[in-house]
Write a protein that holds these residues in place. Structure first.
Motif, PDB file in Angstrom:
ATOM      1  N   LYS A 143       0.855  -1.190   0.000  1.00 21.83           N
ATOM      2  CA  LYS A 143       0.000   0.000   0.000  1.00 21.83           C
ATOM      3  C   LYS A 143       0.894   1.245   0.000  1.00 21.83           C
ATOM      4  CE  LYS A 143      -3.955  -2.067   2.201  1.00 21.83           C
ATOM      5  NZ  LYS A 143      -4.227  -2.994   1.247  1.00 21.83           N
ATOM      6  N   PRO A 144       0.395   2.365  -0.557  1.00 20.48           N
ATOM      7  CA  PRO A 144       1.190   3.598  -0.571  1.00 20.48           C
ATOM      8  C   PRO A 144       1.551   4.039   0.847  1.00 20.48           C
ATOM      9  CG  PRO A 144      -0.755   3.825  -1.960  1.00 20.48           C
ATOM     10  CD  PRO A 144      -0.892   2.531  -1.205  1.00 20.48           C
ATOM     11  N   HIS A 145       2.734   4.537   0.986  1.00 19.20           N
ATOM     12  CA  HIS A 145       3.212   5.047   2.276  1.00 19.20           C
ATOM     13  C   HIS A 145       2.538   6.375   2.587  1.00 19.20           C
ATOM     14  CE1 HIS A 145       5.929   6.139   5.500  1.00 19.20           C
ATOM     15  NE2 HIS A 145       6.200   7.277   4.866  1.00 19.20           N
ATOM     16  N   LYS A 146       2.048   6.536   3.795  1.00 18.69           N
ATOM     17  CA  LYS A 146       1.448   7.797   4.224  1.00 18.69           C
ATOM     18  C   LYS A 146       2.465   8.535   5.083  1.00 18.69           C
ATOM     19  CE  LYS A 146      -3.288   6.263   4.049  1.00 18.69           C
ATOM     20  NZ  LYS A 146      -4.506   5.990   4.768  1.00 18.69           N
ATOM     21  N   ILE A 147       2.765   9.745   4.664  1.00 17.88           N
ATOM     22  CA  ILE A 147       3.746  10.562   5.378  1.00 17.88           C
ATOM     23  C   ILE A 147       3.111  11.112   6.638  1.00 17.88           C
ATOM     24  CG2 ILE A 147       5.183  12.624   5.271  1.00 17.88           C
ATOM     25  CD1 ILE A 147       5.355  12.162   2.232  1.00 17.88           C
ATOM     26  N   SER A 148       3.806  10.949   7.751  1.00 18.67           N
ATOM     27  CA  SER A 148       3.338  11.470   9.028  1.00 18.67           C
ATOM     28  C   SER A 148       3.449  12.992   9.017  1.00 18.67           C
ATOM     29  CB  SER A 148       4.192  10.894  10.163  1.00 18.67           C
ATOM     30  OG  SER A 148       3.842  11.514  11.364  1.00 18.67           O
ATOM     31  N   LYS A 149       2.439  13.650   9.541  1.00 16.77           N
ATOM     32  CA  LYS A 149       2.455  15.109   9.574  1.00 16.77           C
ATOM     33  C   LYS A 149       2.785  15.638  10.962  1.00 16.77           C
ATOM     34  CE  LYS A 149      -0.195  15.729   5.577  1.00 16.77           C
ATOM     35  NZ  LYS A 149      -0.104  16.619   4.551  1.00 16.77           N
ATOM     36  N   ASN A 150       3.175  14.777  11.864  1.00 19.38           N
ATOM     37  CA  ASN A 150       3.548  15.268  13.186  1.00 19.38           C
ATOM     38  C   ASN A 150       4.974  14.820  13.525  1.00 19.38           C
ATOM     39  OD1 ASN A 150       3.593  12.707  14.543  1.00 19.38           O
ATOM     40  ND2 ASN A 150       1.375  12.767  14.654  1.00 19.38           N
ATOM     41  N   LEU A 151       5.491  15.353  14.590  1.00 20.43           N
ATOM     42  CA  LEU A 151       6.871  15.083  14.984  1.00 20.43           C
ATOM     43  C   LEU A 151       6.958  14.101  16.144  1.00 20.43           C
ATOM     44  CD1 LEU A 151       8.199  18.757  14.868  1.00 20.43           C
ATOM     45  CD2 LEU A 151       8.594  16.958  13.193  1.00 20.43           C
ATOM     46  N   ASP A 152       5.836  13.511  16.526  1.00 19.51           N
ATOM     47  CA  ASP A 152       5.818  12.623  17.686  1.00 19.51           C
ATOM     48  C   ASP A 152       6.941  11.590  17.616  1.00 19.51           C
ATOM     49  OD1 ASP A 152       3.607  14.021  18.434  1.00 19.51           O
ATOM     50  OD2 ASP A 152       2.186  12.389  18.126  1.00 19.51           O
ATOM     51  N   GLY A 153       7.704  11.537  18.681  1.00 16.07           N
ATOM     52  CA  GLY A 153       8.753  10.537  18.791  1.00 16.07           C
ATOM     53  C   GLY A 153      10.065  10.898  18.113  1.00 16.07           C
ATOM     54  N   TYR A 154      10.120  12.040  17.466  1.00 21.11           N
ATOM     55  CA  TYR A 154      11.362  12.445  16.799  1.00 21.11           C
ATOM     56  C   TYR A 154      12.183  13.360  17.688  1.00 21.11           C
ATOM     57  CZ  TYR A 154       9.772  10.559  12.367  1.00 21.11           C
ATOM     58  OH  TYR A 154       9.358   9.716  11.384  1.00 21.11           O
ATOM     59  N   THR A 155      13.479  13.365  17.453  1.00 21.15           N
ATOM     60  CA  THR A 155      14.379  14.307  18.096  1.00 21.15           C
ATOM     61  C   THR A 155      15.153  14.987  16.985  1.00 21.15           C
ATOM     62  OG1 THR A 155      14.535  12.878  20.038  1.00 21.15           O
ATOM     63  CG2 THR A 155      16.231  14.563  19.786  1.00 21.15           C
ATOM     64  N   ILE A 156      15.169  16.318  17.020  1.00 19.58           N
ATOM     65  CA  ILE A 156      15.707  17.122  15.927  1.00 19.58           C
ATOM     66  C   ILE A 156      16.843  18.001  16.453  1.00 19.58           C
ATOM     67  CG2 ILE A 156      15.096  18.911  14.224  1.00 19.58           C
ATOM     68  CD1 ILE A 156      12.100  17.734  14.943  1.00 19.58           C
ATOM     69  N   TYR A 157      17.838  18.228  15.613  1.00 17.55           N
ATOM     70  CA  TYR A 157      18.998  19.061  15.977  1.00 17.55           C
ATOM     71  C   TYR A 157      19.245  20.045  14.850  1.00 17.55           C
ATOM     72  CZ  TYR A 157      23.679  19.751  18.150  1.00 17.55           C
ATOM     73  OH  TYR A 157      24.788  20.245  18.781  1.00 17.55           O
ATOM     74  N   MET A 158      19.126  21.337  15.141  1.00 16.59           N
ATOM     75  CA  MET A 158      19.377  22.373  14.153  1.00 16.59           C
ATOM     76  C   MET A 158      20.481  23.283  14.682  1.00 16.59           C
ATOM     77  SD  MET A 158      16.838  25.366  12.776  1.00 16.59           S
ATOM     78  CE  MET A 158      15.844  24.305  11.758  1.00 16.59           C
ATOM     79  N   TYR A 159      21.475  23.531  13.840  1.00 14.86           N
ATOM     80  CA  TYR A 159      22.528  24.457  14.239  1.00 14.86           C
ATOM     81  C   TYR A 159      22.893  25.356  13.075  1.00 14.86           C
ATOM     82  CZ  TYR A 159      25.433  20.678  12.264  1.00 14.86           C
ATOM     83  OH  TYR A 159      25.978  19.714  11.460  1.00 14.86           O
ATOM     84  N   GLY A 160      23.346  26.544  13.421  1.00 14.29           N
ATOM     85  CA  GLY A 160      23.711  27.528  12.414  1.00 14.29           C
ATOM     86  C   GLY A 160      24.129  28.814  13.092  1.00 14.29           C
ATOM     87  N   PRO A 161      24.552  29.800  12.290  1.00 16.28           N
ATOM     88  CA  PRO A 161      24.993  31.069  12.862  1.00 16.28           C
ATOM     89  C   PRO A 161      23.827  31.812  13.520  1.00 16.28           C
ATOM     90  CG  PRO A 161      24.993  31.168  10.451  1.00 16.28           C
ATOM     91  CD  PRO A 161      24.653  29.759  10.836  1.00 16.28           C
ATOM     92  N   GLY A 162      24.163  32.713  14.417  1.00 19.08           N
ATOM     93  CA  GLY A 162      23.149  33.513  15.087  1.00 19.08           C
ATOM     94  C   GLY A 162      22.371  34.370  14.115  1.00 19.08           C
ATOM     95  N   GLY A 163      21.090  34.555  14.397  1.00 15.46           N
ATOM     96  CA  GLY A 163      20.270  35.473  13.634  1.00 15.46           C
ATOM     97  C   GLY A 163      19.685  34.941  12.341  1.00 15.46           C
ATOM     98  N   VAL A 164      19.818  33.641  12.066  1.00 17.22           N
ATOM     99  CA  VAL A 164      19.281  33.112  10.810  1.00 17.22           C
ATOM    100  C   VAL A 164      17.856  32.582  10.941  1.00 17.22           C
ATOM    101  CG1 VAL A 164      21.550  32.587   9.842  1.00 17.22           C
ATOM    102  CG2 VAL A 164      20.304  30.810  11.089  1.00 17.22           C
ATOM    103  N   GLY A 165      17.315  32.532  12.160  1.00 19.25           N
ATOM    104  CA  GLY A 165      15.928  32.121  12.344  1.00 19.25           C
ATOM    105  C   GLY A 165      15.713  30.740  12.911  1.00 19.25           C
ATOM    106  N   LYS A 166      16.706  30.176  13.571  1.00 21.24           N
ATOM    107  CA  LYS A 166      16.569  28.829  14.139  1.00 21.24           C
ATOM    108  C   LYS A 166      15.443  28.792  15.184  1.00 21.24           C
ATOM    109  CE  LYS A 166      20.837  28.830  15.553  1.00 21.24           C
ATOM    110  NZ  LYS A 166      21.259  30.144  15.069  1.00 21.24           N
ATOM    111  N   THR A 167      15.465  29.736  16.105  1.00 20.55           N
ATOM    112  CA  THR A 167      14.452  29.778  17.158  1.00 20.55           C
ATOM    113  C   THR A 167      13.091  30.138  16.577  1.00 20.55           C
ATOM    114  OG1 THR A 167      16.165  30.435  18.734  1.00 20.55           O
ATOM    115  CG2 THR A 167      13.877  30.764  19.416  1.00 20.55           C
TER     116      THR A 167
END
Length: 182
Positions: A9-33
């Motif tokens: 059957k076709p895969h259905k993409i989850s639209k929530n982040l439940d159970g995920y852990t995410i890491y974003m890094y970059g220079p200050g002021g680019v909009g991470k927060t």
């Protein structure tokens, strides 16, 4: 039982982040927060206070590691679990510094490296950091880590060098966070 390719059957993409852990890094002021705070049902653990001009649903000013440990106990409350699904750590860099300060205070030393093997400071700070992050994850929250970045030069075995953008926090903390992320 054999795999039946006709039954796939076709895969259905989850639209929530439940159970995920995410890491974003970059220079200050680019909009991470700014980006992270757009996530519905998120709570900002503000180790940095630069969110004043942002649309933040629920900022929690964390001024000490004792604060984070106090908040940790409240995350089991059913009302809190219903209201919040995502915890934003802004920033890993500042949180790590508070964790170190907390352990130094417990050991009666000024710097985490003081005392050498007798205090075992680095081992204790690593264990504390790992325990708190694992506890949040085990409670079922999505964690969104934010870190500043730096440009670091690496040397290959053949002596040639290359640059890479990496999180600004020390490798001790970065390694633990990296092991948690998806």
């Amino acid at each position: 039982m054999a795999i039946n390719l006709k039954a796939i059957k076709p895969h259905k993409i989850s639209k929530n982040l439940d159970g995920y852990t995410i890491y974003m890094y970059g220079p200050g002021g680019v909009g991470k927060t700014t980006f992270a705070c757009e996530i519905p049902n998120s709570m900002l653990f503000a180790f940095e206070k630069g969110y004043g001009a942002l649309n933040v649903e629920a900022p929690v000013d964390i001024n000490s590691w004792t604060d984070i440990r106090g908040v940790l106990r409240q995350l089991d409350d059913p009302e809190i679990k219903e209201r919040f699904k995502v915890i934003i750590f802004d920033t890993v860099d500042k949180a790590a510094a508070l964790c170190e300060k907390y352990i130094c205070s417990q050991l009666g030393i000024e710097n985490i490296g003081d005392g050498g093997w007798s205090t075992n400071g680095w081992s204790k700070v690593k264990k504390e950091w790992e325990t708190v992050l694992n506890t949040i994850q085990m409670k079922g929250y999505t964690i969104f880590f934010i870190s500043h970045s730096k440009d670091k030069t690496f040397k290959r075995k053949d002596g040639t060098e290359y640059n890479q953008i990496v999180p600004a926090c020390s490798n001790t903390y970065n390694e633990i966070v990296r092991n948690l992320v998806d």
